[in-house]
Design a protein around this motif. Sequence first.
Motif, mmCIF file in Angstrom:
data_model
loop_
_atom_site.group_PDB
_atom_site.id
_atom_site.type_symbol
_atom_site.label_atom_id
_atom_site.label_comp_id
_atom_site.label_asym_id
_atom_site.label_seq_id
_atom_site.Cartn_x
_atom_site.Cartn_y
_atom_site.Cartn_z
ATOM 1 N N ARG A 134 -3.079 5.961 1.062
ATOM 2 C CA ARG A 134 -3.077 6.925 0.312
ATOM 3 C C ARG A 134 -1.796 7.322 -0.356
ATOM 4 O O ARG A 134 -1.426 8.053 -1.358
ATOM 5 C CB ARG A 134 -3.760 8.170 1.145
ATOM 6 C CG ARG A 134 -3.681 9.464 0.804
ATOM 7 C CD ARG A 134 -4.245 10.563 1.287
ATOM 8 N NE ARG A 134 -3.799 10.546 2.779
ATOM 9 C CZ ARG A 134 -4.495 10.453 3.978
ATOM 10 N NH1 ARG A 134 -5.732 10.307 4.084
ATOM 11 N NH2 ARG A 134 -3.893 10.472 5.208
ATOM 12 N N GLN A 135 -0.711 7.251 0.561
ATOM 13 C CA GLN A 135 0.448 7.536 0.113
ATOM 14 C C GLN A 135 1.065 6.621 -1.128
ATOM 15 O O GLN A 135 2.054 7.116 -2.017
ATOM 16 C CB GLN A 135 1.731 7.388 1.262
ATOM 17 C CG GLN A 135 1.486 8.493 2.317
ATOM 18 C CD GLN A 135 1.802 9.783 1.794
ATOM 19 O OE1 GLN A 135 2.500 10.269 1.012
ATOM 20 N NE2 GLN A 135 0.732 10.573 1.998
ATOM 21 N N GLN A 136 0.787 5.330 -1.096
ATOM 22 C CA GLN A 136 0.843 4.604 -2.315
ATOM 23 C C GLN A 136 0.307 5.074 -3.361
ATOM 24 O O GLN A 136 0.870 5.190 -4.708
ATOM 25 C CB GLN A 136 0.557 3.206 -2.106
ATOM 26 C CG GLN A 136 1.336 2.553 -0.877
ATOM 27 C CD GLN A 136 0.902 0.875 -0.488
ATOM 28 O OE1 GLN A 136 -0.254 0.492 -1.175
ATOM 29 N NE2 GLN A 136 1.199 0.245 0.563
ATOM 30 N N LEU A 137 -1.020 5.570 -3.302
ATOM 31 C CA LEU A 137 -1.501 6.009 -4.629
ATOM 32 C C LEU A 137 -1.193 7.263 -5.023
ATOM 33 O O LEU A 137 -0.947 7.617 -6.156
ATOM 34 C CB LEU A 137 -3.159 6.094 -4.362
ATOM 35 C CG LEU A 137 -3.737 4.985 -4.047
ATOM 36 C CD1 LEU A 137 -5.243 5.421 -3.564
ATOM 37 C CD2 LEU A 137 -3.788 4.177 -5.166
ATOM 38 N N ILE A 138 -0.590 8.136 -3.917
ATOM 39 C CA ILE A 138 0.205 9.199 -4.504
ATOM 40 C C ILE A 138 1.306 9.143 -4.937
ATOM 41 O O ILE A 138 1.845 9.663 -6.332
ATOM 42 C CB ILE A 138 0.420 10.251 -3.309
ATOM 43 C CG1 ILE A 138 -0.941 10.940 -2.671
ATOM 44 C CG2 ILE A 138 1.443 11.554 -3.394
ATOM 45 C CD1 ILE A 138 -0.911 11.686 -1.449
ATOM 46 N N GLY A 139 2.274 7.959 -4.573
ATOM 47 C CA GLY A 139 3.335 7.650 -5.132
ATOM 48 C C GLY A 139 3.399 7.064 -6.366
ATOM 49 O O GLY A 139 4.266 7.279 -7.255
ATOM 50 N N ALA A 140 2.164 6.345 -6.830
ATOM 51 C CA ALA A 140 1.886 5.938 -8.236
ATOM 52 C C ALA A 140 1.251 7.042 -9.025
ATOM 53 O O ALA A 140 1.022 6.563 -10.265
ATOM 54 C CB ALA A 140 0.943 4.784 -7.933
ATOM 55 N N ASP A 141 1.241 8.161 -8.479
ATOM 56 C CA ASP A 141 0.622 9.458 -9.218
ATOM 57 C C ASP A 141 -0.724 9.172 -9.642
ATOM 58 O O ASP A 141 -1.133 9.533 -11.021
ATOM 59 C CB ASP A 141 1.631 9.547 -10.432
ATOM 60 C CG ASP A 141 1.385 11.255 -10.903
ATOM 61 O OD1 ASP A 141 1.191 11.886 -10.434
ATOM 62 O OD2 ASP A 141 1.760 11.202 -12.234
ATOM 63 N N LEU A 142 -1.564 8.594 -8.914
ATOM 64 C CA LEU A 142 -2.993 8.351 -9.236
ATOM 65 C C LEU A 142 -3.866 9.244 -8.663
ATOM 66 O O LEU A 142 -4.984 9.348 -9.294
ATOM 67 C CB LEU A 142 -3.226 6.726 -9.107
ATOM 68 C CG LEU A 142 -2.378 5.615 -9.759
ATOM 69 C CD1 LEU A 142 -2.641 4.291 -9.183
ATOM 70 C CD2 LEU A 142 -2.664 5.844 -11.348
ATOM 71 N N ILE A 143 -3.413 9.725 -7.456
ATOM 72 C CA ILE A 143 -4.425 10.583 -6.683
ATOM 73 C C ILE A 143 -3.503 11.902 -6.383
ATOM 74 O O ILE A 143 -2.279 11.696 -6.142
ATOM 75 C CB ILE A 143 -5.060 10.234 -5.608
ATOM 76 C CG1 ILE A 143 -4.089 9.939 -4.420
ATOM 77 C CG2 ILE A 143 -5.907 8.750 -5.981
ATOM 78 C CD1 ILE A 143 -4.722 9.403 -3.119
ATOM 79 N N ALA A 144 -4.146 12.955 -6.158
ATOM 80 C CA ALA A 144 -3.613 14.082 -5.419
ATOM 81 C C ALA A 144 -4.413 14.393 -4.095
ATOM 82 O O ALA A 144 -5.703 13.860 -4.275
ATOM 83 C CB ALA A 144 -3.805 15.541 -6.453
ATOM 84 N N TYR A 145 -3.827 14.822 -3.279
ATOM 85 C CA TYR A 145 -4.537 14.934 -1.995
ATOM 86 C C TYR A 145 -4.011 16.272 -1.275
ATOM 87 O O TYR A 145 -2.757 16.432 -1.128
ATOM 88 C CB TYR A 145 -4.226 13.759 -1.090
ATOM 89 C CG TYR A 145 -4.764 13.863 0.527
ATOM 90 C CD1 TYR A 145 -6.217 13.989 0.615
ATOM 91 C CD2 TYR A 145 -3.921 14.103 1.515
ATOM 92 C CE1 TYR A 145 -6.667 14.051 1.959
ATOM 93 C CE2 TYR A 145 -4.564 14.211 2.936
ATOM 94 C CZ TYR A 145 -5.929 14.113 3.051
ATOM 95 O OH TYR A 145 -6.599 14.121 4.338
ATOM 96 N N ARG A 146 -4.883 17.125 -0.710
ATOM 97 C CA ARG A 146 -4.827 18.120 -0.101
ATOM 98 C C ARG A 146 -5.884 18.263 0.857
ATOM 99 O O ARG A 146 -7.033 18.614 0.535
ATOM 100 C CB ARG A 146 -4.554 19.631 -0.829
ATOM 101 C CG ARG A 146 -4.083 20.669 -0.038
ATOM 102 C CD ARG A 146 -3.955 21.965 -0.584
ATOM 103 N NE ARG A 146 -2.859 21.652 -1.756
ATOM 104 C CZ ARG A 146 -3.031 22.137 -2.923
ATOM 105 N NH1 ARG A 146 -4.274 23.027 -3.298
ATOM 106 N NH2 ARG A 146 -2.284 22.270 -3.862
ATOM 107 N N LYS A 147 -5.746 17.757 2.217
ATOM 108 C CA LYS A 147 -6.580 17.805 3.375
ATOM 109 C C LYS A 147 -7.855 18.928 3.198
ATOM 110 O O LYS A 147 -7.148 20.004 3.059
ATOM 111 C CB LYS A 147 -6.248 17.642 4.641
ATOM 112 C CG LYS A 147 -7.448 17.117 5.718
ATOM 113 C CD LYS A 147 -6.624 17.156 7.083
ATOM 114 C CE LYS A 147 -7.628 16.553 7.973
ATOM 115 N NZ LYS A 147 -7.090 16.357 9.181
ATOM 116 N N PRO A 148 -9.159 18.732 2.683
ATOM 117 C CA PRO A 148 -9.649 17.524 2.829
ATOM 118 C C PRO A 148 -10.053 16.846 1.513
ATOM 119 O O PRO A 148 -10.996 16.023 1.557
ATOM 120 C CB PRO A 148 -11.005 17.940 3.633
ATOM 121 C CG PRO A 148 -11.442 19.297 3.016
ATOM 122 C CD PRO A 148 -9.915 19.822 2.763
#
Length: 133
Positions: A78-92
């Motif tokens: 998940r952190q890799q995808l956030i770092g690649a600017d491909l996903i955003a995440y705010r639980k849940p």
Amino acid sequence: MINKHLLRPDRLRQIPPSFSWVDHRLVRHEHLRHSGPVAWALYLFLVTVADAEGLSYYSDPSMARHLNIDLVALSAARQQLIGADLIAYRKPLYQVLALPEDAGGEPASQSPRGGPARSVGELLRRALEGGQA
């Protein structure tokens, strides 16, 4: 020049209303070049389950179970995808983001580690088998 033709016309893929194609720029512009195979698998999972706005709310334990990984590996992916600017995440909630416009030219055909470029299919297969890319 290769003469392209459908191998299985009876199985011509069409875009159903519940999802869209994976953008080819994901590979062509190497958006996941610094991400491991588990991040690729997570991205494919999120693209598959997301709604028309790219949103999904699968729980971490459920995603880890579907991907056959542990929660630590899921968090790292998940952190890799956030770092690649491909996903955003705010639980849940996850959001698969539109790919950023890439101003760069054609990417190199080598991976940043100096090895040969690998197909998405090969990376996902290795990730799901528990191997390394």
